[in-house]
Design an enzyme around this catalytic site. Structure first.
Site, mmCIF file in Angstrom:
data_model
loop_
_atom_site.group_PDB
_atom_site.id
_atom_site.type_symbol
_atom_site.label_atom_id
_atom_site.label_comp_id
_atom_site.label_asym_id
_atom_site.label_seq_id
_atom_site.Cartn_x
_atom_site.Cartn_y
_atom_site.Cartn_z
ATOM 1 C CG ASP A 1 -1.786 1.136 1.359
ATOM 2 O OD1 ASP A 1 -1.731 1.786 0.311
ATOM 3 O OD2 ASP A 1 -2.732 0.929 2.259
ATOM 4 C CG HIS B 1 -6.851 9.024 6.865
ATOM 5 N ND1 HIS B 1 -6.212 8.254 7.631
ATOM 6 C CD2 HIS B 1 -6.872 8.034 5.588
ATOM 7 C CE1 HIS B 1 -5.766 7.042 7.217
ATOM 8 N NE2 HIS B 1 -6.185 6.888 6.135
ATOM 9 C CG ASP C 1 -4.433 5.409 -0.280
ATOM 10 O OD1 ASP C 1 -3.891 4.472 -0.498
ATOM 11 O OD2 ASP C 1 -5.250 5.881 0.649
ATOM 12 C CD GLU D 1 -6.320 2.407 -0.598
ATOM 13 O OE1 GLU D 1 -5.292 2.018 -0.160
ATOM 14 O OE2 GLU D 1 -6.730 3.502 0.046
HETATM 15 CO CO LIG Z 1 -6.299 4.178 1.699
#
Ligand SMILES: [Co+2]
Length: 446
Positions: free
Chosen positions: A219, A307, A230, A427
């Site tokens: 990630d 975030h 991301d 993702e």
């Molecule tokens: Co993320």
């Protein structure tokens, strides 16, 4: 899947010149482009010089002269292995490939062709080209990572290869003060193994070696001017994990499919969960249901802030929050053969300065000094201990812990399900554009 449409991008670039005031005061993108022009003119000068010099020599030389201008001399046309070439050189004039564009459904169907919405899209060219550049870097780096990651490598080696490739492709090493804020890693490269789902990356001295039987979540984030892509995938070498990976990949794609303007995140979570939990996986003779990890979520992304304020759950929930035009979301799902619930575990590596922190008087001089380093090099972008090491910081743990305890910096410890279980993650980052949904990080791999 990404298609390159240079003509559009060129048009957009012109609009861009007038819309610049709209951008967040950052420099007009990582050096690459200007360098390109500079190099091109150099090349032309070279070419003319070379052509004039031996002029009249042979017919072959003349032929060569004619053919030459088609090729871009010096400017690389292909990526190297490992990746080192700035993508701004591979895609001149910021003609980065688009992500996967998906038309909106139902009452939002009109948006795709609506003049007003198209105009809004055109005001956003700098935002789009920054995002597409970051996404292309992610694709190129992960393509190499997928090819090269093998059992027997240390996690440190894997993380550093990915991170150094990202930095090279942005053209920003991040070693001079503030350079990592212009472009580079959007957050540390997570390499979480097996029951650990997220936020593990090696600290200095870590000797962990990737094993044939491991399931590793890779990630990592790429940012250009604070626009963070991301995106994550899962690596496994044994076919027994195939169904686990397939469940999570399909769950993520279901989430992407359901995302859109006015979509409610709780309902998206329901669809993700339904997809995920329609799978089971047999590992070494035991059959496990695949569970959505209920305390992990996708999230919106803001400039320099990974975030945002909205979460995208991966289980059904009452959350009525709506996705809106202009939002950027990381749609990420996690499947597990364990409890479907993660807890903090193991040594912390990931940190980020809190975006909404008030001024705090720090007594500890080492904390003050470290905060200064963080402010200048990362701002609110997540970083890990290795990033402090490479900036020449040492003996910073006391200061770092003091920043965490005073609430200025947040620690993001590894998140793990029960021991012996296996977790997987996929993702993508999606842009909720006025006209279409753009799955910016989509590649032909996932
Ligand atoms: Co993320």
């Amino acid at each position: 899947m990404a298609a390159q449409v240079p003509t559009d991008a060129l048009k957009e670039l012109k609009v861009n010149e007038t819309a610049k005031a709209n951008s967040k005061g950052s420099k007009p993108a990582p050096a690459g482009d200007d360098d390109d022009h500079a190099e091109d003119s150099d090349d032309d000068a070279d070419e003319n010089g070379a052509a004039n010099g031996p002029d009249g020599a042979t017919g072959a030389a003349k032929k060569k002269k004619k053919r030459k201008p088609k090729k871009k001399k010096k400017t690389p046309t292909a990526q190297t292995e490992p990746p080192t070439v700035m993508v701004s050189q591979l895609f001149p004039n910021k003609s980065y490939p688009k992500g996967e564009e998906v038309e909106y459904k139902d009452e939002n169907r009109y948006r795709t062709t609506n003049e007003e919405k198209r105009h809004l899209d055109n005001l956003n060219t700098e935002f789009l080209s920054d995002y597409r550049e970051a996404a292309e870097i992610h694709r190129q780096v992960r393509q190499y990572a997928k090819k090269s990651i093998k059992p027997g490598q240390t996690l440190t080696e894997i993380a550093e290869t990915i991170e150094n490739s990202v930095r090279s492709l942005t053209g920003h090493s991040g070693l001079t003060e503030g350079d990592a804020m212009v472009a580079g890693m959007g957050f540390p490269c997570g390499l979480s193994l097996n029951h650990c789902a997220a936020h593990y990356t090696p600290n200095a001295g870590n000797k962990m070696v990737l094993q044939q039987d491991d399931v590793m979540k890779v990630d990592f984030g790429v940012h250009i001017n604070g626009r963070i892509v991301d995106s994550a995938f899962t690596v496994a070498f044994e076919p027994k994990y195939d169904n686990l990976l397939k469940a999570v990949k399909e769950a993520t794609n279901a989430g992407i499919r359901e995302a859109g303007i006015d979509a409610r995140v709780g309902e998206i979570g329901g669809v993700i969960q339904e997809t995920m939990e329609s799978f089971e996986v047999e590992i070494d003779g035991t059959t496990y249901p695949v569970k959505s990890i209920r305390n992990l979520t996708g999230h919106n992304i803001l400039p320099y802030s990974i975030h945002g304020t909205k979460a995208v759950p991966i289980v059904k929930s009452n959350d009525q929050t709506k996705m809106e035009e202009g939002d950027v979301f990381a749609i990420e799902t996690f499947g597990s053969t364990g409890n479907g619930y993660v807890r903090d575990d193991m040594e912390v590596s990931h940190y980020a300065k809190n975006a909404d922190v008030q001024h705090v008087d720090l007594r500890l001089s080492s904390a003050k000094a470290l905060l200064n380093v963080i402010n200048k090099n990362f701002g609110t972008l997540p970083f890990c201990r290795r990033y402090l090491d490479r900036l020449g910081q040492d003996k910073y743990l006391l200061g770092l812990n003091s920043l965490v305890n005073s609430g200025i910096v947040e620690a993001y410890p590894p998140l793990c399900d029960k021991k012996g279980s296996y977790t997987a993650q996929f993702e993508h980052t999606i842009l909720i554009r006025p006209t279409v949904k753009e799955v910016i990080s989509r590649g032909d791999d996932y």
